[in-house]
Design a protein around this motif. Structure first.
Motif, PDB file in Angstrom:
ATOM      1  N   ASP A   1      11.178  -3.604 -14.332  1.00 43.48           N
ATOM      2  CA  ASP A   1      10.247  -4.733 -13.540  1.00 43.48           C
ATOM      3  C   ASP A   1       9.508  -4.010 -12.487  1.00 43.48           C
ATOM      4  O   ASP A   1      10.282  -3.948 -11.523  1.00 43.48           O
ATOM      5  CB  ASP A   1      10.836  -5.895 -13.274  1.00 43.48           C
ATOM      6  CG  ASP A   1       9.813  -6.890 -12.616  1.00 43.48           C
ATOM      7  OD1 ASP A   1       8.565  -6.603 -12.346  1.00 43.48           O
ATOM      8  OD2 ASP A   1      10.514  -8.052 -12.366  1.00 43.48           O
TER       9      ASP A   1
ATOM     10  N   GLN B   1       0.980  -2.159  -6.345  1.00 41.38           N
ATOM     11  CA  GLN B   1      -0.635  -2.871  -6.010  1.00 41.38           C
ATOM     12  C   GLN B   1      -1.398  -1.556  -6.319  1.00 41.38           C
ATOM     13  O   GLN B   1      -1.069  -0.310  -5.975  1.00 41.38           O
ATOM     14  CB  GLN B   1      -0.726  -3.339  -4.601  1.00 41.38           C
ATOM     15  CG  GLN B   1       0.467  -4.101  -4.225  1.00 41.38           C
ATOM     16  CD  GLN B   1       0.269  -4.515  -2.746  1.00 41.38           C
ATOM     17  OE1 GLN B   1       0.186  -3.731  -1.874  1.00 41.38           O
ATOM     18  NE2 GLN B   1       0.258  -5.828  -2.564  1.00 41.38           N
TER      19      GLN B   1
ATOM     20  N   ASN C   1      -3.166 -14.616  -9.725  1.00 37.22           N
ATOM     21  CA  ASN C   1      -2.967 -13.649 -10.304  1.00 37.22           C
ATOM     22  C   ASN C   1      -3.013 -14.176 -11.857  1.00 37.22           C
ATOM     23  O   ASN C   1      -2.223 -15.005 -12.161  1.00 37.22           O
ATOM     24  CB  ASN C   1      -1.699 -13.150 -10.432  1.00 37.22           C
ATOM     25  CG  ASN C   1      -1.217 -12.080 -10.943  1.00 37.22           C
ATOM     26  OD1 ASN C   1      -1.698 -11.670 -12.158  1.00 37.22           O
ATOM     27  ND2 ASN C   1      -0.315 -11.105 -10.318  1.00 37.22           N
TER      28      ASN C   1
ATOM     29  N   THR D   1      -3.301  -0.106 -13.159  1.00 38.72           N
ATOM     30  CA  THR D   1      -2.067   0.291 -13.938  1.00 38.72           C
ATOM     31  C   THR D   1      -2.528   1.217 -14.982  1.00 38.72           C
ATOM     32  O   THR D   1      -1.964   2.227 -15.486  1.00 38.72           O
ATOM     33  CB  THR D   1      -1.460  -1.094 -14.585  1.00 38.72           C
ATOM     34  OG1 THR D   1      -1.328  -1.964 -13.584  1.00 38.72           O
ATOM     35  CG2 THR D   1      -0.420  -0.718 -15.768  1.00 38.72           C
TER      36      THR D   1
HETATM   37  C1  WTA Z   1       1.664  -8.820  -8.083  1.00 41.16           C
HETATM   38  C2  WTA Z   1      -1.093  -4.300 -10.115  1.00 41.16           C
HETATM   39  C3  WTA Z   1       5.714  -9.551  -9.117  1.00 41.16           C
HETATM   40  C4  WTA Z   1       1.665  -8.709  -6.683  1.00 41.16           C
HETATM   41  C5  WTA Z   1      -0.180  -3.399 -10.345  1.00 41.16           C
HETATM   42  C6  WTA Z   1       0.877  -7.688  -5.934  1.00 41.16           C
HETATM   43  C7  WTA Z   1       3.936  -8.479  -8.901  1.00 41.16           C
HETATM   44  C8  WTA Z   1      -0.541  -7.589  -6.983  1.00 41.16           C
HETATM   45  C9  WTA Z   1       4.315  -7.392  -9.496  1.00 41.16           C
HETATM   46  C10 WTA Z   1      -1.148  -6.600  -7.108  1.00 41.16           C
HETATM   47  C11 WTA Z   1       5.909  -7.437 -10.249  1.00 41.16           C
HETATM   48  C12 WTA Z   1       2.458  -6.735  -9.094  1.00 41.16           C
HETATM   49  N1  WTA Z   1       6.393  -8.337 -10.023  1.00 41.16           N
HETATM   50  N2  WTA Z   1       4.314  -9.410  -8.802  1.00 41.16           N
HETATM   51  N3  WTA Z   1       6.694  -6.446 -10.717  1.00 41.16           N
HETATM   52  N4  WTA Z   1       3.796  -6.118  -9.760  1.00 41.16           N
HETATM   53  N5  WTA Z   1       2.609  -7.884  -8.755  1.00 41.16           N
HETATM   54  O1  WTA Z   1      -3.541  -4.547  -7.446  1.00 41.16           O
HETATM   55  O2  WTA Z   1       1.342 -10.052  -6.141  1.00 41.16           O
HETATM   56  O3  WTA Z   1      -3.860  -5.720  -9.692  1.00 41.16           O
HETATM   57  O4  WTA Z   1       0.604  -7.810  -4.866  1.00 41.16           O
HETATM   58  O5  WTA Z   1      -1.774  -4.234  -9.010  1.00 41.16           O
HETATM   59  O6  WTA Z   1       0.543  -7.990  -8.458  1.00 41.16           O
HETATM   60  O7  WTA Z   1      -2.126  -6.326  -8.131  1.00 41.16           O
HETATM   61  P1  WTA Z   1      -2.754  -5.206  -8.445  1.00 41.16           P
END
Ligand code: WTA
Length: 664
Positions: free
Chosen positions: A424, A428, A536, A325
């Motif tokens: 929202d 990933q 998470n 992010t």
């Molecule tokens: C979760 C973060 C629900 C999801 C950007 C994904 C979410 C993982 C959302 C990736 C959202 C990310 N609503 N779940 N808006 N955004 N996720 O790689 O399980 O740290 O696969 O990237 O976060 O995590 P990463």
């Protein structure tokens, strides 16, 4: 995965309210949203799916500056795992983020640094950024960094972190950022895996009024990294720190030696831009690799359309540059679009729970982006902390985990005063940029739904049992994508087979996300969470296998099983079940040691919230640990354990239940 398939079809979707882009947000808009209506989105979306090459070629030329134009828009396939975009094209990332804006308006603010202590920050203009980046680029070259080499960054949230990103890309090297909350052991593993020979760090960090011994952690990590020849150290606090002459160099002393311009290296579209390690189903983190043109385009596109970034905007993403992010939305998206980005060193709770809102007020922030975990904390602290005057806010983003409807509404009503749109955004590390998300000013939203696919993203809901795609609406399954998109990760560093097996071989012809999802009666997507062994916690992606591997390193641990449980504040929390070796006694002290072990091996953010010492783990006769049973016990669903007769020792279940009850 089988658990997921049994979830009933999206029933709540029929009951929730739909929120349209607020009129007040449109009224205060400096001009108008980049996309004028939902119909225009639908039309462009259709083009992006049916004529992706035409669509993306146009966008790539519109949003990026090329040294040489591309000819082939896209080649390869998901099935073969050889996707490539914009071949023959050449460009440089730092040129696109810095130079082109510096030439146009050198005095425009690029970075708004909000230090841990309010009022200790400063601004950097695009002109200054170009000079700083160039100097550090010279320093790296002098250290022997060449095109294609990886450089590790282990830095707190300070402008120098962004300067480091850009200096590395300027000379065609590949950044590998390690979140500064990771332990020395984790840093070591990432430096070794990426074969980085240079590390950029600081003497100390400062967060929430506390000092962090950043350089000391680096020194510990590098004891086992003999190939690291140089460490560039930024002086953040001026503390006394250990020093290795010949290897360690002060940032401020080195940059003084060099001129304030260096020409950017010309890179091919598919040259690696960065590695970012992320957790998966196994114990070993994966170095997800992104390439230059496709990633940059994804960042610029989503910045422009999801957040509706316009020229005079001031964008504030609260994510850390150690995670994706922060990469895409602190650094790449806002700077590609030439606006000001807030780099916030501190925490939302320091000096008090008003900090985010005061930053927004002070810098007249137009878009704010944060993880729900922070919102849950701030909502709980109380509305009195949200007194700041934030009239410029147009977009409030959410990222990283599902946002509960009541938190969504609080964000919308209390923070945004119903004058800003909530987006929202689902995505990933591997997708590079937002993939399922509303577009601010355009998409109607439903609290808890990430809404509709971004341009070029063709989602599929797959039945995890049959492996078949489920067509139509009102369906539930696992989420995959049917077409390659420019900012998708191209490989796992040094492990292409692992990349194929994790993402592309699971359902042939699709990219598999690892998330469960539903598509409701109106085609809106609802993300259910991971269907693999990923938890998470506070928006941090952790692997249960990695935490188990950390626990096993403790001499008293015979076996460990880690599961994620629902947690009011952190979304999910880590709970560990540990069977200890003969000759050890269960005690609070031992439990504390286990928690310390995880902090030491991975980092404080991965520490289990609860540790249960049990006589044995529930295992099948073939030795497979039944984590499902542990999850049910923690959820208080002991009556729904299902068939336990296949366990090698069914009596263990009652003993575990007893341990859990006693410790509550
Ligand atoms: C979760 C973060 C629900 C999801 C950007 C994904 C979410 C993982 C959302 C990736 C959202 C990310 N609503 N779940 N808006 N955004 N996720 O790689 O399980 O740290 O696969 O990237 O976060 O995590 P990463």
């Amino acid at each position: 995965m089988a658990d997921q398939a049994k979830t009933p079809v999206v029933a709540e979707a029929h009951l929730v309210d739909t929120f349209h882009p607020p009129q007040k947000m449109l009224d205060k808009h400096p001009s108008k949203p980049h996309i004028s209506s939902l119909e225009e989105y639908q039309q462009l979306y259709k083009e992006s799916i049916t004529e992706p090459e035409k669509y993306w070629a146009r966008k790539a030329r519109e949003l990026l500056t090329w040294t040489r134009d591309f000819e082939t828009v896209r080649t390869g396939s998901l099935a073969n795992g050889d996707v490539a975009w914009f071949l023959e094209g050449q460009l440089n990332a730092s040129y696109n983020l810095v130079d082109r804006h510096a030439f146009k308006d050198p005095n425009k603010v690029a970075i708004i640094y909000e230090a841990d202590e309010p009022n200790e920050g400063r601004n950097l203009t695009y002109g200054e950024l170009l000079r700083e980046v160039s100097k550090v680029a010279h320093v790296l070259k002098k250290m022997g960094v060449r095109k294609g080499d990886t450089v590790a960054i282990y830095l707190p949230m300070i402008p120098e972190a962004i300067i480091a990103f850009l200096a590395i890309t300027r000379i065609g090297a590949v950044h590998s950022v390690v979140f500064a909350g990771f332990s020395a052991d984790s840093l070591r593993d990432r430096v070794l895996d990426a074969q980085s020979k240079v590390v950029i760090t600081s003497d100390e960090g400062k967060r929430g009024g506390k000092l962090i011994g950043t350089k000391k952690i680096v020194d510990d990590a590098l004891k086992q990294c003999p190939d690291v020849s140089s460490v560039l150290v930024f002086k953040r606090t001026g503390a006394d720190i250990p020093w290795t002459p010949g290897r360690d160099l002060w940032w401020h002393e080195e940059v003084e030696k060099w001129p304030s311009y260096i020409a950017p290296e010309v890179m091919n579209s598919e040259d690696p831009l960065f590695l970012l390690y992320t957790s998966g189903s196994t114990g070993k983190p994966k170095g997800v690799m992104h390439t230059t043109a496709g990633y940059l385009l994804g960042a610029a596109m989503t910045g422009k359309y999801v957040f509706d970034i316009h020229d005079g905007d001031r964008y504030f993403c609260g994510g850390d540059v150690g995670w994706i992010t922060g990469h895409t939305y602190v650094v790449y998206a806002p700077l590609l679009l030439g606006v000001s980005t807030v780099v916030f060193e501190g925490t939302p709770a320091y000096p008090n729970f008003s900090r985010y809102w005061e930053i927004i007020e002070k810098h007249k922030v137009t878009q704010f982006y944060v993880a729900p975990t922070a919102l849950r904390l701030l909502k709980r602290a109380g509305d009195d902390f949200v007194k700041a005057h934030m009239p410029e806010l147009r977009v409030l983003g959410s990222v990283g985990e599902p946002i509960a409807a009541e938190v969504w509404k609080w964000y919308f009503e209390v923070v945004g005063k119903e004058e800003a749109q909530i987006v929202d955004t689902y995505w990933q590390t591997e997708t590079g940029s937002n993939v399922i998300t509303p577009l601010a000013g355009v998409t109607p939203t439903k609290p808890g739904s990430a809404s509709l696919p971004f341009f070029g993203i063709e989602p599929a809901i797959i039945d995890p049992v049959s492996g078949e795609e489920i067509h139509g609406n009102d369906v539930e399954g696992v989420l995959a994508f049917k077409q390659p998109w420019p900012s998708m990760a191209r490989t796992v560093w040094g492990a292409h087979k692992r990349y194929m097996d994790t993402y592309l071989n699971v359902y042939k012809g699709y990219y598999f996300t690892g998330d469960g999802a539903g598509r409701d009666h109106e085609g809106f997507y609802w993300i259910r969470g991971r269907v693999d062994d990923v938890v998470n916690v506070s928006g941090h992606r952790l692997s249960t296998a990695e935490i188990e591997a950390a626990l096993i390193e403790h001499h008293a641990v015979a076996e460990a099983a880690v599961v994620g449980v629902a947690d009011e504040l952190t979304g999910q929390a880590v709970n560990a079940f540990v069977a200890i070796k003969d000759g050890n006694e269960s005690s609070d002290a031992l439990r504390k040691e286990f928690i310390l072990q995880v902090r030491k091996s991975i980092g404080p953010f991965a520490a289990p919230k609860a540790v249960y010492i049990v006589p044995d783990l529930p295992k099948t006769r073939s030795g497979k640990i039944m984590r499902r049973i542990l999850r049910k016990i923690l959820a208080g669903e002991e009556d729904q354990l299902g068939d336990t007769t296949t366990l090698s020792d069914p009596s263990i279940v009652d003993k575990i239940i007893k341990t859990v009850h006693e410790s509550r």
